[in-house]
Design a protein around this motif. Structure first.
Motif, PDB file in Angstrom:
ATOM      1  N   ILE A  11       0.864  -1.170   0.000  1.00  0.00           N
ATOM      2  CA  ILE A  11       0.000   0.000   0.000  1.00  0.00           C
ATOM      3  C   ILE A  11       0.904   1.225   0.000  1.00  0.00           C
ATOM      4  N   ARG A  12       0.495   2.253  -0.710  1.00  0.00           N
ATOM      5  CA  ARG A  12       1.302   3.478  -0.762  1.00  0.00           C
ATOM      6  C   ARG A  12       1.181   4.249   0.544  1.00  0.00           C
ATOM      7  N   GLN A  15      -1.767   6.700   0.931  1.00  0.00           N
ATOM      8  CA  GLN A  15      -3.027   5.988   1.140  1.00  0.00           C
ATOM      9  C   GLN A  15      -3.111   5.453   2.567  1.00  0.00           C
ATOM     10  N   LYS A  18      -3.965   8.037   5.255  1.00  0.00           N
ATOM     11  CA  LYS A  18      -5.402   8.346   5.278  1.00  0.00           C
ATOM     12  C   LYS A  18      -6.184   7.206   5.927  1.00  0.00           C
ATOM     13  N   LEU A  19      -5.879   5.972   5.539  1.00  0.00           N
ATOM     14  CA  LEU A  19      -6.566   4.803   6.092  1.00  0.00           C
ATOM     15  C   LEU A  19      -6.407   4.734   7.606  1.00  0.00           C
ATOM     16  N   ASP A  25      -6.477  14.299   4.628  1.00  0.00           N
ATOM     17  CA  ASP A  25      -6.629  14.055   3.199  1.00  0.00           C
ATOM     18  C   ASP A  25      -5.258  13.962   2.550  1.00  0.00           C
ATOM     19  N   GLY A  26      -5.263  13.796   1.231  1.00  0.00           N
ATOM     20  CA  GLY A  26      -4.008  13.645   0.505  1.00  0.00           C
ATOM     21  C   GLY A  26      -3.109  14.865   0.584  1.00  0.00           C
ATOM     22  N   ARG A  48       5.712  10.072  -1.082  1.00  0.00           N
ATOM     23  CA  ARG A  48       4.304   9.786  -0.800  1.00  0.00           C
ATOM     24  C   ARG A  48       3.894   8.430  -1.362  1.00  0.00           C
TER      25      ARG A  48
END
Length: 71
Positions: A11-12, A15, A18-19, A25-26, A48
């Motif tokens: 997973i990046r 991301q 945020k999770l 947010d981004g 990122r």
């Protein structure tokens, strides 16, 4: 330390932040990463899109989370 489950790896970083609820947010993720405030496995991470895998430890401020897999 809190474990945050993902459905599949990798997973990046953006991301995952945020999770995990570490950013709103981004844009917020991008700012923290560019400012050198995100550590992955004890090192400052400035990408990122860095790929995270199960067992990686992410620190933002006083919050520390690890990546785990669902299931």
């Amino acid at each position: 330390m809190r474990a945050v489950e993902i459905s599949e790896e990798p997973i990046r970083l953006g991301q995952f932040l945020k999770l995990a609820g570490l950013v709103e947010d981004g844009v917020h993720a991008k700012e923290l990463i560019e400012d050198g405030e995100v550590h992955v496995n004890g090192r400052v991470e400035n990408r990122r899109g860095a790929q995270l895998r199960v067992g990686d430890v992410i620190v933002v401020g006083d919050q520390e989370v690890s990546v785990s897999i669902r299931g």
